[in-house]
Enzyme design. Structure first.
Site, PDB file in Angstrom:
ATOM      1  N   ALA A 253      10.550 -30.819 -40.097  1.00 40.73           N
ATOM      2  CA  ALA A 253      11.411 -30.601 -41.263  1.00 40.73           C
ATOM      3  C   ALA A 253      11.700 -29.107 -41.369  1.00 40.73           C
ATOM      4  O   ALA A 253      10.969 -28.283 -40.842  1.00 40.73           O
ATOM      5  CB  ALA A 253      10.698 -31.088 -42.520  1.00 40.73           C
ATOM      6  N   CYS A 261      26.032 -26.472 -31.162  1.00 36.25           N
ATOM      7  CA  CYS A 261      26.149 -27.823 -30.590  1.00 36.25           C
ATOM      8  C   CYS A 261      25.999 -28.951 -31.608  1.00 36.25           C
ATOM      9  O   CYS A 261      26.940 -29.723 -31.808  1.00 36.25           O
ATOM     10  CB  CYS A 261      25.152 -28.000 -29.454  1.00 36.25           C
ATOM     11  SG  CYS A 261      25.554 -26.968 -28.038  1.00 36.25           S
TER      12      CYS A 261
HETATM   13  N1  LIG Z   1      25.396 -23.302 -25.973  1.00 34.73           N
HETATM   14  C1  LIG Z   1      24.659 -24.371 -25.682  1.00 34.73           C
HETATM   15  O1  LIG Z   1      23.454 -24.416 -25.931  1.00 34.73           O
HETATM   16  C2  LIG Z   1      25.295 -25.557 -25.015  1.00 34.73           C
HETATM   17  C3  LIG Z   1      24.473 -26.543 -24.455  1.00 34.73           C
HETATM   18  C4  LIG Z   1      25.068 -27.626 -23.834  1.00 34.73           C
HETATM   19  C5  LIG Z   1      26.452 -27.737 -23.798  1.00 34.73           C
HETATM   20  N2  LIG Z   1      27.223 -26.783 -24.374  1.00 34.73           N
HETATM   21  C6  LIG Z   1      28.673 -26.903 -24.282  1.00 34.73           C
HETATM   22  O2  LIG Z   1      29.128 -26.040 -23.249  1.00 34.73           O
HETATM   23  C7  LIG Z   1      30.426 -25.508 -23.579  1.00 34.73           C
HETATM   24  C8  LIG Z   1      30.362 -23.995 -23.583  1.00 34.73           C
HETATM   25  O3  LIG Z   1      29.473 -23.583 -24.584  1.00 34.73           O
HETATM   26  P1  LIG Z   1      28.958 -22.080 -24.703  1.00 34.73           P
HETATM   27  O4  LIG Z   1      27.932 -22.062 -25.761  1.00 34.73           O
HETATM   28  O5  LIG Z   1      28.633 -21.567 -23.347  1.00 34.73           O
HETATM   29  O6  LIG Z   1      30.308 -21.363 -25.231  1.00 34.73           O
HETATM   30  P2  LIG Z   1      30.625 -19.812 -25.289  1.00 34.73           P
HETATM   31  O7  LIG Z   1      31.589 -19.641 -26.387  1.00 34.73           O
HETATM   32  O8  LIG Z   1      29.358 -19.017 -25.273  1.00 34.73           O
HETATM   33  O9  LIG Z   1      31.356 -19.515 -23.892  1.00 34.73           O
HETATM   34  C9  LIG Z   1      32.632 -19.985 -23.562  1.00 34.73           C
HETATM   35  C10 LIG Z   1      33.290 -18.942 -22.688  1.00 34.73           C
HETATM   36  O10 LIG Z   1      34.531 -19.483 -22.206  1.00 34.73           O
HETATM   37  C11 LIG Z   1      35.448 -18.430 -22.132  1.00 34.73           C
HETATM   38  N3  LIG Z   1      36.815 -18.963 -22.072  1.00 34.73           N
HETATM   39  C12 LIG Z   1      37.513 -19.582 -23.051  1.00 34.73           C
HETATM   40  N4  LIG Z   1      38.739 -19.914 -22.608  1.00 34.73           N
HETATM   41  C13 LIG Z   1      38.806 -19.516 -21.320  1.00 34.73           C
HETATM   42  C14 LIG Z   1      39.809 -19.578 -20.329  1.00 34.73           C
HETATM   43  N5  LIG Z   1      41.002 -20.145 -20.596  1.00 34.73           N
HETATM   44  N6  LIG Z   1      39.541 -19.064 -19.115  1.00 34.73           N
HETATM   45  C15 LIG Z   1      38.338 -18.491 -18.864  1.00 34.73           C
HETATM   46  N7  LIG Z   1      37.357 -18.401 -19.756  1.00 34.73           N
HETATM   47  C16 LIG Z   1      37.574 -18.901 -20.970  1.00 34.73           C
HETATM   48  C17 LIG Z   1      35.171 -17.610 -23.374  1.00 34.73           C
HETATM   49  O11 LIG Z   1      35.691 -16.296 -23.272  1.00 34.73           O
HETATM   50  C18 LIG Z   1      33.650 -17.644 -23.414  1.00 34.73           C
HETATM   51  O12 LIG Z   1      33.071 -16.553 -22.726  1.00 34.73           O
HETATM   52  C19 LIG Z   1      30.778 -26.130 -24.934  1.00 34.73           C
HETATM   53  O13 LIG Z   1      31.551 -27.276 -24.731  1.00 34.73           O
HETATM   54  C20 LIG Z   1      29.429 -26.482 -25.511  1.00 34.73           C
HETATM   55  O14 LIG Z   1      29.523 -27.550 -26.437  1.00 34.73           O
HETATM   56  C21 LIG Z   1      26.678 -25.686 -24.963  1.00 34.73           C
END
Ligand SMILES: NC(=O)c1ccc[n+]([C@@H]2O[C@H](COP(=O)([O-])OP(=O)(O)OC[C@H]3O[C@@H](n4cnc5c(N)ncnc54)[C@H](O)[C@@H]3O)[C@@H](O)[C@H]2O)c1
Length: 434
Positions: A253, A261
């Site tokens: 809790a 996420c």
């Molecule tokens: N953060 C987590 O713990 C986690 C875990 C599992 C899954 N995910 C999923 O993974 C994905 C990414 O999450 P994140 O936390 O790494 O996001 P983030 O925002 O840290 O990173 C995304 C990156 O993508 C880049 N980007 C965006 N548009 C772009 C483009 N057109 N060309 C090139 N680069 C581009 C951004 O500049 C950024 O650096 C999401 O869908 C998220 O739900 C995240």
């Protein structure tokens, strides 16, 4: 294998560095030139334990590269990961703008059979959409695979290198073979591989995060009941979690879940279900319970120190949505600080690494203090929000001597009430029955 990872955030940078670590030639692409320059200069744009070892090591041996040039990076790759953000859109569904833009970029670059691997968390049907976008722009052969990521921020590097399971949704044996080759070193170490159709794979990610969120909201509601009836949720949790049918994980809790996420994935799954004409009543309640939970301890502070907090000083330990990350996205601390400030309190905040990420997000009237003891000086109450190890075992006598008041609100049930009270302080947790 020659691999390109597009999106160099928490998932893309960790994934890219770890794929290099297991022997692949990896190019990480991001459209954020500043981020790429930081990496080219030998810096890291995010805080994530272990990255400071795995990134420089693989750059040095020539297996890890960074660029903003998507076209050339994709052209030379056998497999291309899409790891861009899928933030919540205005309607609560996932905003797929970045995924779609990247799909078009990939289509314009590929010159030979390429496997496009969607690692971003995307709603059911998105991989089909990516396939249609690419197919509409190129004659070159390709496959689109779903390969959701289950890493946890804070332990992302070990999670990626030693996963419980790898889920892949594949449209062809040819694509499956490529994914098996990429992941061979992880499979050899014992990771379970689940091969399925693309849509089931896309849904597995949302269902997993929604299940974890459900457990948290369920326990938060049990904790509220504990407070009313004089039970201790920590005992209840231990008793429940030892049942092998239930297990101990995600039964803590606290002040509610946050992060980049759970909140957005719960919302996106509700949206997907709504579009499909299915009502997810349990999940709907999970989200509502979580919003209420962020206010639970603030309500108690206002009852005990208010109703107005004018002239009151509150120290808040921990800002990031969980320990060992600087990620402030949807952190409960944002709501908590905003409410305390609205009620008139002077709020002093501290966090081991999140000052820079909190800067643009946090109510500007909160004052950041680097030292947790400095933050409690003259405070009427201390509120623990994020259970960083730095706050695990404070010198309670010192805290008591620095504070003006004596109330300690433990938003993560981190402390042993007797130890806090032995210093002459009053203890309130979440569901501790006191
Ligand atoms: N953060 C987590 O713990 C986690 C875990 C599992 C899954 N995910 C999923 O993974 C994905 C990414 O999450 P994140 O936390 O790494 O996001 P983030 O925002 O840290 O990173 C995304 C990156 O993508 C880049 N980007 C965006 N548009 C772009 C483009 N057109 N060309 C090139 N680069 C581009 C951004 O500049 C950024 O650096 C999401 O869908 C998220 O739900 C995240």
């Amino acid at each position: 294998m020659q691999i390109t990872v597009i999106g160099t955030g928490y998932v893309g940078l960790v994934g890219g560095a770890c794929l290099a670590e297991i022997g692949h030639q990896v190019t990480c692409v991001d459209k954020d030139a500043k981020k790429v320059q930081t990496l080219l200069d030998g810096g890291l744009p995010i805080y994530e334990p272990g990255l400071d070892e795995v990134v420089p090591k693989n750059v040095e041996v020539g297996r890890l590269h960074f660029t903003t040039d998507l076209q050339s990076a994709v052209r030379s790759a056998e497999a291309v990961y899409i790891a861009v953000g899928t933030p919540p859109g205005a309607d609560g569904g996932a905003d797929l703008t970045a995924v779609e833009a990247v799909a078009a970029g990939i289509a314009d670059a590929i010159e030979r059979y390429t496997v496009v691997i969607v690692k971003s968390t995307v709603p059911v049907g998105t991989c089909d959409r990516v396939r249609d976008i690419i197919a509409s722009r190129t004659e070159t052969d390709f496959d689109v695979v779903s390969n959701p990521e289950f890493l946890r921020e804070g332990v992302a590097v070990p999670d990626f290198l030693d996963p419980d399971r790898i889920v892949i949704g594949v449209p062809s044996d040819r694509a499956r073979e490529v994914l098996e080759r990429i992941n061979a070193p992880l499979l050899e170490k014992g990771a379970a591989l689940f091969v399925m159709d693309v849509r089931s794979s896309e849904l597995t990610k949302y269902a997993s995060n929604s299940m974890l969120a459900t457990r948290i909201s369920f326990m938060n509601e049990i904790a509220k009941l504990c407070d009313r009836v004089g039970a201790d949720v920590e005992h209840v949790r231990a008793g429940m979690g030892s049942d092998s049918r239930i297990g101990p994980a995600f039964l803590r809790a606290g002040v509610g879940y946050g992060g980049s996420c759970f909140p957005k994935d719960v919302q996106a799954l509700l949206r997907t279900a709504g579009s499909a004409g299915v009502e997810l009543q349990v999940l709907d309640a999970v989200e509502r319970a979580n919003e209420l939970q962020k206010h639970y301890l603030v309500d108690r502070i206002i009852t005990e120190l208010g109703p107005s907090l004018e002239g009151k000083r509150i120290a808040l330990w921990g800002l990031s949505f969980k320990p060992d990350t600087d990620d402030m996205r949807q952190a409960p601390s944002l709501t908590i600080v905003e409410r305390l400030v609205q009620a008139g309190a002077t709020v002093m905040v501290t966090d081991p690494v999140s000052e820079h990420t909190a800067a643009g997000e946090l109510d500007t009237s909160a004052t950041f203090m680097a030292d947790p003891y400095a933050a409690v000086e003259g405070a009427d109450a201390l509120l623990l929000v994020t259970e960083w190890s730095q706050y695990q075992d404070p010198d309670w006598a010192r805290v008591a001597s620095l504070m003006r008041g004596e109330r300690v609100y433990d938003g993560r049930n981190l402390y042993t009430p007797d130890e806090v009270m032995a210093a002459g302080l009053q203890y309130a947790g979440v569901g501790r029955g006191r």
